[in-house]
Motif scaffolding. Structure first.
Motif, PDB file in Angstrom:
ATOM      1  N   GLN A 200      30.396  41.341  40.634  1.00 56.24           N
ATOM      2  CA  GLN A 200      31.976  42.187  40.416  1.00 56.24           C
ATOM      3  C   GLN A 200      33.014  40.903  39.866  1.00 56.24           C
ATOM      4  O   GLN A 200      33.774  41.355  38.902  1.00 56.24           O
ATOM      5  N   VAL A 201      33.089  39.912  40.433  1.00 55.68           N
ATOM      6  CA  VAL A 201      33.916  38.925  40.006  1.00 55.68           C
ATOM      7  C   VAL A 201      33.440  38.383  38.575  1.00 55.68           C
ATOM      8  O   VAL A 201      34.372  38.249  37.557  1.00 55.68           O
ATOM      9  N   GLN A 202      32.389  38.179  38.482  1.00 54.39           N
ATOM     10  CA  GLN A 202      31.912  37.555  36.943  1.00 54.39           C
ATOM     11  C   GLN A 202      31.955  38.813  36.044  1.00 54.39           C
ATOM     12  O   GLN A 202      32.615  38.446  34.747  1.00 54.39           O
ATOM     13  N   ALA A 203      31.852  39.820  36.523  1.00 56.06           N
ATOM     14  CA  ALA A 203      32.219  41.018  35.477  1.00 56.06           C
ATOM     15  C   ALA A 203      33.601  41.171  34.966  1.00 56.06           C
ATOM     16  O   ALA A 203      33.809  41.313  33.783  1.00 56.06           O
ATOM     17  N   ALA A 204      34.324  40.878  35.957  1.00 60.51           N
ATOM     18  CA  ALA A 204      35.990  40.902  35.668  1.00 60.51           C
ATOM     19  C   ALA A 204      36.368  39.727  34.833  1.00 60.51           C
ATOM     20  O   ALA A 204      37.232  39.911  33.703  1.00 60.51           O
ATOM     21  N   GLN A 205      35.825  38.548  35.072  1.00 62.14           N
ATOM     22  CA  GLN A 205      36.001  37.170  34.221  1.00 62.14           C
ATOM     23  C   GLN A 205      35.254  37.221  32.811  1.00 62.14           C
ATOM     24  O   GLN A 205      35.977  37.048  32.093  1.00 62.14           O
ATOM     25  N   ASP A 206      33.949  38.151  32.603  1.00 64.16           N
ATOM     26  CA  ASP A 206      33.432  38.512  31.444  1.00 64.16           C
ATOM     27  C   ASP A 206      34.377  39.337  30.462  1.00 64.16           C
ATOM     28  O   ASP A 206      34.381  39.333  29.129  1.00 64.16           O
ATOM     29  N   LEU A 207      35.337  40.185  31.222  1.00 65.39           N
ATOM     30  CA  LEU A 207      36.156  41.247  30.267  1.00 65.39           C
ATOM     31  C   LEU A 207      37.462  40.443  30.162  1.00 65.39           C
ATOM     32  O   LEU A 207      38.520  41.212  29.890  1.00 65.39           O
ATOM     33  N   ARG A 213      44.460  39.324  38.236  1.00 68.08           N
ATOM     34  CA  ARG A 213      43.675  40.449  38.234  1.00 68.08           C
ATOM     35  C   ARG A 213      42.384  40.622  38.613  1.00 68.08           C
ATOM     36  O   ARG A 213      41.977  41.531  39.286  1.00 68.08           O
ATOM     37  N   THR A 214      41.589  39.486  38.544  1.00 64.31           N
ATOM     38  CA  THR A 214      40.352  39.335  38.995  1.00 64.31           C
ATOM     39  C   THR A 214      40.167  39.524  40.625  1.00 64.31           C
ATOM     40  O   THR A 214      39.509  40.153  41.151  1.00 64.31           O
ATOM     41  N   PHE A 215      41.152  38.705  41.090  1.00 61.97           N
ATOM     42  CA  PHE A 215      41.543  38.911  42.539  1.00 61.97           C
ATOM     43  C   PHE A 215      41.850  40.312  43.115  1.00 61.97           C
ATOM     44  O   PHE A 215      41.250  40.618  43.866  1.00 61.97           O
ATOM     45  N   TRP A 216      42.833  40.670  42.269  1.00 65.63           N
ATOM     46  CA  TRP A 216      43.346  42.312  42.743  1.00 65.63           C
ATOM     47  C   TRP A 216      42.284  43.393  42.604  1.00 65.63           C
ATOM     48  O   TRP A 216      42.277  43.994  43.451  1.00 65.63           O
ATOM     49  N   HIS A 217      41.409  43.049  41.526  1.00 60.42           N
ATOM     50  CA  HIS A 217      40.693  44.419  41.544  1.00 60.42           C
ATOM     51  C   HIS A 217      39.049  43.984  41.809  1.00 60.42           C
ATOM     52  O   HIS A 217      38.330  45.006  42.125  1.00 60.42           O
ATOM     53  N   VAL A 219      38.164  40.973  44.005  1.00 58.84           N
ATOM     54  CA  VAL A 219      38.069  40.186  45.245  1.00 58.84           C
ATOM     55  C   VAL A 219      38.820  41.136  46.524  1.00 58.84           C
ATOM     56  O   VAL A 219      38.209  41.298  47.462  1.00 58.84           O
ATOM     57  N   PHE A 220      40.058  41.423  46.238  1.00 56.41           N
ATOM     58  CA  PHE A 220      40.709  42.050  47.231  1.00 56.41           C
ATOM     59  C   PHE A 220      40.241  43.447  47.822  1.00 56.41           C
ATOM     60  O   PHE A 220      39.849  43.644  49.255  1.00 56.41           O
ATOM     61  N   PRO A 221      39.626  44.146  46.982  1.00 50.34           N
ATOM     62  CA  PRO A 221      38.858  45.547  47.653  1.00 50.34           C
ATOM     63  C   PRO A 221      37.908  45.197  48.731  1.00 50.34           C
ATOM     64  O   PRO A 221      37.722  45.869  49.547  1.00 50.34           O
ATOM     65  N   GLN A 222      37.230  44.069  48.141  1.00 53.68           N
ATOM     66  CA  GLN A 222      35.780  43.642  48.925  1.00 53.68           C
ATOM     67  C   GLN A 222      36.371  43.013  50.387  1.00 53.68           C
ATOM     68  O   GLN A 222      35.692  43.193  51.411  1.00 53.68           O
ATOM     69  N   THR A 223      37.506  42.427  50.400  1.00 52.13           N
ATOM     70  CA  THR A 223      37.640  41.450  51.556  1.00 52.13           C
ATOM     71  C   THR A 223      38.851  42.580  52.244  1.00 52.13           C
ATOM     72  O   THR A 223      39.293  41.837  53.400  1.00 52.13           O
ATOM     73  N   LEU A 224      39.017  43.713  51.859  1.00 49.18           N
ATOM     74  CA  LEU A 224      39.983  44.466  52.551  1.00 49.18           C
ATOM     75  C   LEU A 224      39.798  44.656  54.012  1.00 49.18           C
ATOM     76  O   LEU A 224      40.643  44.658  54.860  1.00 49.18           O
ATOM     77  N   PRO A 225      38.608  45.162  54.640  1.00 44.55           N
ATOM     78  CA  PRO A 225      38.164  45.314  55.813  1.00 44.55           C
ATOM     79  C   PRO A 225      38.563  44.091  56.709  1.00 44.55           C
ATOM     80  O   PRO A 225      39.210  43.992  57.723  1.00 44.55           O
ATOM     81  N   GLY A 226      38.196  43.023  56.163  1.00 43.91           N
ATOM     82  CA  GLY A 226      38.495  41.529  56.801  1.00 43.91           C
ATOM     83  C   GLY A 226      40.004  41.289  56.825  1.00 43.91           C
ATOM     84  O   GLY A 226      40.450  41.006  58.045  1.00 43.91           O
TER      85      GLY A 226
END
Length: 306
Positions: A200-207, A213-217, A219-226
């Motif tokens: 997902q991070v690589q896809a955001a960077q490719d776009l 925005r990469t972190f927010w869309h 990384v952040f949703p995946q690390t939200l439980p932690g």
């Protein structure tokens, strides 16, 4: 006969499983009842009693302790307790935000290291918490006292007057809270980063998404439980912290935990102290409910378990 034998065998099996479950759960349940439920019920009863001689609770039941907690006394309203509550909320919020800002890059960096170094780096994060909290707080008192390098640097920058130290102060309390609760945020975030889907991070960077925005869309949703688990582990004990404000605040940065402790000791007002403890319990339940709701909204409809 065969069917009756099978039914009896199944019945004995169910009874055996129930007994095994009972013996497995009973010790933990007894521990929770004796050391959590009963003391909480006792505090609730004391909070509604009248303050008697030497601060001991007595009948009749009254709401005087809650009125005093709100600042109402025989001389009228005083904002002292209200300021203590606001200071506790502010210090908790500030410390939690700073802990998150420090823990995120640390947790991410540890996950980028080689596997043989990760355990060592996590150990370095956790090892300070193995020392008694009072000893660690005294260590910060020595580091922030007048004449130390940190205080001299603050004087050179014009932050504090000459011949003064960074301790005691609200800054010292915040620094102590951040230092004390940092491991409780790093470990949940590290566990979340380990499960990070890098695709997902690589896809955001490719776009051509920006780093923010990469972190927010991605990384952040995946690390939200932690993040939510760490926030609960940090904010709830920080709100009722006693040792750090008492030592690093020098009596100038009293928080709700100090107010409660003083009423059971020097203040000699057990009902008021019990009312403050009940307020901390209520704040804990509100915080847990809010975290679950926030996790459900930000997690795309999937409720985060806390």
């Amino acid at each position: 006969m065969v069917e009756s034998s099978r039914t009896a065998s199944r019945g004995r099996g169910v009874v055996g499983e129930s007994q095994h479950l009972l013996f497995s759960v009973a010790p933990g349940a007894i521990w929770i009842v004796v050391f959590l439920v009963l003391p909480s019920l006792y505090l609730m009863a004391v909070a509604f009693m009248t303050n008697g001689p030497y601060g001991l609770p007595q009948m009749p039941l009254t709401l005087d302790s809650f009125e005093q907690l709100a600042g109402f006394g025989f001389l009228g309203w005083s904002p002292g307790n209200f300021y203590t509550l606001l200071r506790s909320l502010w210090q908790t919020l500030l410390a939690t935000v700073l802990v998150v800002m420090v823990a995120y890059p640390i947790a991410y960096y540890i996950t980028t290291c080689r596997m043989k170094w990760r355990a060592i780096m996590l150990l370095l994060v956790v090892v300070p918490s193995w020392t008694n909290q009072v000893i660690r707080t005294f260590g910060w008192m020595n580091l922030l006292a007048p004449g130390t390098p940190l205080s001299d640097l603050a004087q050179w920058l014009g932050v504090i007057p000459p011949n003064m130290g960074l301790y005691p102060s609200n800054f010292a309390v915040t620094l102590g809270l951040v230092y004390n609760f940092l491991p409780f945020m790093v470990l949940p975030l590290y566990a979340a980063f380990e499960k990070l889907d890098t695709a997902q991070v690589q896809a955001a960077q490719d776009l051509y998404a920006s780093p923010m925005r990469t972190f927010w869309h991605a990384v952040f949703p995946q690390t939200l439980p932690g993040l939510l688990a760490g926030t609960v582990l940090v904010a709830i004990p920080a709100f009722g912290m006693y040792v750090i404000p008492e030592l690093l605040g020098g009596g100038k940065g009293m928080m709700l935990g100090n107010l409660v402790a003083n009423q059971f000791a020097g203040g000699s007002n057990w009902p008021l102290g019990a009312a403050g403890a009940i307020l901390m319990l209520i704040a804990t339940f509100i915080g847990l409910f809010a975290m679950r709701r926030i996790g459900k909204r930000l997690g795309g409809g999937e409720e985060v378990v806390i």
